[in-house]
Scaffold this active site. Sequence first.
Site, PDB file in Angstrom:
ATOM      1  N   HIS B  82       0.853  -1.185   0.000  1.00  0.00           N
ATOM      2  CA  HIS B  82       0.000   0.000   0.000  1.00  0.00           C
ATOM      3  C   HIS B  82       0.887   1.232   0.000  1.00  0.00           C
ATOM      4  CE1 HIS B  82      -3.464   2.553   0.939  1.00  0.00           C
ATOM      5  NE2 HIS B  82      -2.664   3.193   1.770  1.00  0.00           N
ATOM      6  N   ASP B 161     -14.936   1.423   6.982  1.00  0.00           N
ATOM      7  CA  ASP B 161     -13.950   2.434   6.602  1.00  0.00           C
ATOM      8  C   ASP B 161     -14.518   3.381   5.560  1.00  0.00           C
ATOM      9  OD1 ASP B 161     -11.237   3.606   6.472  1.00  0.00           O
ATOM     10  OD2 ASP B 161     -11.360   2.870   4.421  1.00  0.00           O
ATOM     11  N   ARG B 168     -15.008  11.671   7.502  1.00  0.00           N
ATOM     12  CA  ARG B 168     -13.781  12.359   7.929  1.00  0.00           C
ATOM     13  C   ARG B 168     -13.380  13.410   6.907  1.00  0.00           C
ATOM     14  NH1 ARG B 168      -9.666   7.881   8.233  1.00  0.00           N
ATOM     15  NH2 ARG B 168      -8.211   9.583   8.620  1.00  0.00           N
ATOM     16  N   SER B 183      -7.741   2.931   9.127  1.00  0.00           N
ATOM     17  CA  SER B 183      -8.278   2.892   7.766  1.00  0.00           C
ATOM     18  C   SER B 183      -7.399   2.049   6.848  1.00  0.00           C
ATOM     19  CB  SER B 183      -8.396   4.331   7.240  1.00  0.00           C
ATOM     20  OG  SER B 183      -8.727   4.345   5.880  1.00  0.00           O
ATOM     21  N   LYS B 187      -7.919  -2.447   5.846  1.00  0.00           N
ATOM     22  CA  LYS B 187      -8.119  -2.933   4.483  1.00  0.00           C
ATOM     23  C   LYS B 187      -7.082  -3.995   4.122  1.00  0.00           C
ATOM     24  CE  LYS B 187      -8.601   1.343   3.134  1.00  0.00           C
ATOM     25  NZ  LYS B 187      -8.818   2.612   2.422  1.00  0.00           N
TER      26      LYS B 187
END
Lengths: 439, 439
Positions: B82, B161, B168, B183, B187
């Site tokens: 990520h 999320d 947010r 968050s 995932k």
Amino acid sequence: MDAAGFIRRKRAGDAHTEGALRDFVVAAVAGTVPEYQLTAWLMAVMFNGLSVEETVALTRAFVYSGRRLSWPAELEPTVDKHSTGGVGDKVSLLLLPWLAATGVRMPKMSGRGLGHTGGTIDKLESIPGFRVNLEERELLAQLRDVGCADIAQSTDLVPADKLFYALRDATDTVERVELIVASVVSKKIAAGASCIVLDVKCGAGAFFPDIDAARAFAVLARKVAAAFDRRCSCVISAMDEPLGWAVGNALEVQEALQALRGIAFPADLIEVCATLGAVALVDCGMEADVHSGRQVMLKAFESGAVWERAQRWIAAQGGSLSGFAERLETLRDYRRIELWAESQGVVQRVEPRLIGELVRSLGGGRLRAGATIDPLVGVVCHAKVDAACNAGDLLATAYASAGDSRSDSEIRNALAAAYSLGSEKADPAAVVLEVLQAG
Amino acid sequence: MDAAGFIRRKRAGDAHTEGALRDFVVAAVAGTVPEYQLTAWLMAVMFNGLSVEETVALTRAFVYSGRRLSWPAELEPTVDKHSTGGVGDKVSLLLLPWLAATGVRMPKMSGRGLGHTGGTIDKLESIPGFRVNLEERELLAQLRDVGCADIAQSTDLVPADKLFYALRDATDTVERVELIVASVVSKKIAAGASCIVLDVKCGAGAFFPDIDAARAFAVLARKVAAAFDRRCSCVISAMDEPLGWAVGNALEVQEALQALRGIAFPADLIEVCATLGAVALVDCGMEADVHSGRQVMLKAFESGAVWERAQRWIAAQGGSLSGFAERLETLRDYRRIELWAESQGVVQRVEPRLIGELVRSLGGGRLRAGATIDPLVGVVCHAKVDAACNAGDLLATAYASAGDSRSDSEIRNALAAAYSLGSEKADPAAVVLEVLQAG
């Protein structure tokens, strides 16, 4: 309206401009700023606060969110009164006819009870026939003829506060003095009276737990009201035991009527009313200082003029005092639960919140807006703090409906939980703790 | 669920239990806790934070809000990657076939671009025929045969999320490391790989402005991943200029393909990929340390195995490289706006955010989810920081659609705003700033 940017400013600890606050409130009321942005901003305010200027701007945006009343010049001086809420608080029932009897006009709007505190509109509605909604011409005529009126809060006054308040209640964003001041003062500004007296209660049964919190509210409220050219004085009064003796809608009206008639004398209640009236007379320019204002108030009371005015007021709004007496007679069909002293002693504490919650649970109040109440249920505190009693003396009586699911002993235990007896002399604090006069 | 009481705890600075956090997230996803309570809580978290234990509990509640994937044992070792987002970030396009060529399985889900940063799914979709949605059996077969796959983020993974993130974004409650970690890590946990490598970008074009913020994220992310028994390493990399040369979906794919073919060498891009791959090989237990991991990575690259793997990967997902070459030909019909150096000098800065925003405004990205993009528009930065140039040298080229409403000189000015030239030698920071290996 860039609501996310607006929230960012407050989270970063920066100040909002008056225009930005106005745009935010306008968009919130229009629904173009969603509630989830509103509550995020409210929480940022909980941490970073608002300056006096921002609080004035928020209050102004609230005021301009709905209808604004104004009174014809011939009705001046006009006085409005607000209490931050307490248990057994029947001050308005006395103060309206009382100040009217001294020549002041009191156009007042009141709310209903919620939680452990009552609301004046519920109390007045325990008088059969009493109309809490008046046409505008009726209201003006009554103010001219009688000098006072108390009607249900109009829904078109300060709609922004309704929206914000409901969300604050659900998001733990109630206890910030700037938000409380904007909520309270905006409603008083929109209601149009030129002088405002605030009964700021503090203590175990009040919203403000201590005098510091009450004083912070009073100081800011006066500053904000001044920005609208209104004279605003505050009386900080103790709410460490119920005010007077009765708690419950009809029972409180009965107590008020007996005091007005001069056949009972709840000293703390009279003291709060006389002080609030005295500062109002000073703010109206009718008296030079609180001391002389107090003399005028007490003289009017003793003259019978206040009781005469109260009868005219209730009749003008359609209320029937004989009907009320008949309704009180039906209390005979209610369960009567008495709490007696088990031994000799002196009353140390009468927990106002426990008494208020007991009355609510008996059906005298509500947890949700719109719930039905029973005007007759309630509690009478025969013994207040510092009362000396012998074993077997009656301390308090609760009136419960026949259908209440709890047993007498359960209800008696709830009463007993509110009372503490001891062997020492108890020292009840003065009920009026501090007076902050308009600058 | 007493949501107001839950909010009160966090506002008061108290910790939540794991059960309370789970109940809150469950109720939020079910809609029984309204969004206005959710955002009030998020703002309280912005001020009072979450402990490591609370962050783990929030992450777990997120993970359990939706479907959780797991991979057959024969596919191990599995690695997920990520990036916290940057400009010109085509790392995944290289790293997936690269690690697959070393024997690791990379089942990856990616997102689309939003704001000034791009998304890998948009980039892959610029290859004609490339399918970003695969059936589960296709996905498993591809992982077995090719070793890597990149598909669009499944909507049933971590629905909590999605809800929290949208709120947010609208309430300035994005920049709190605990919320960011919950968050991102949730995932990756739900996606099932046993090792996770995070490319944590910091600098002018990144979410984290400086290395301290990036490090705080990396440290907490590793702790939270460890609570789920996942090995998680972080590479903190600089995002002070675009990564590589190209910014824009097809242009970035072209750059990645040229690098994979060995006909271009964007040094910063290769360095980030090799480092991420090296830590992944260590975490998988395939290499003893980052140094030897790096050797394995570079050797695979030079051998041509990575390019061979990339071709098989793209073909497996239906992508046509000849179709892509034809699509790139259509760039001839686009407006080509060039920025030349006006005098001799050295490139001091190439502002990644300005380049990213220019590409988005050309139609290469979106401000709102769901908006259509043009895969061909973009910018190529021929000169990077520390490049010496003479007057008239080409610094950058923008590709705009014929229908773009801006003039060439407006677009050239936007390019020029991103470039600063000076007389001094510029010192480009190393692209890999820090490596935090799984504990």
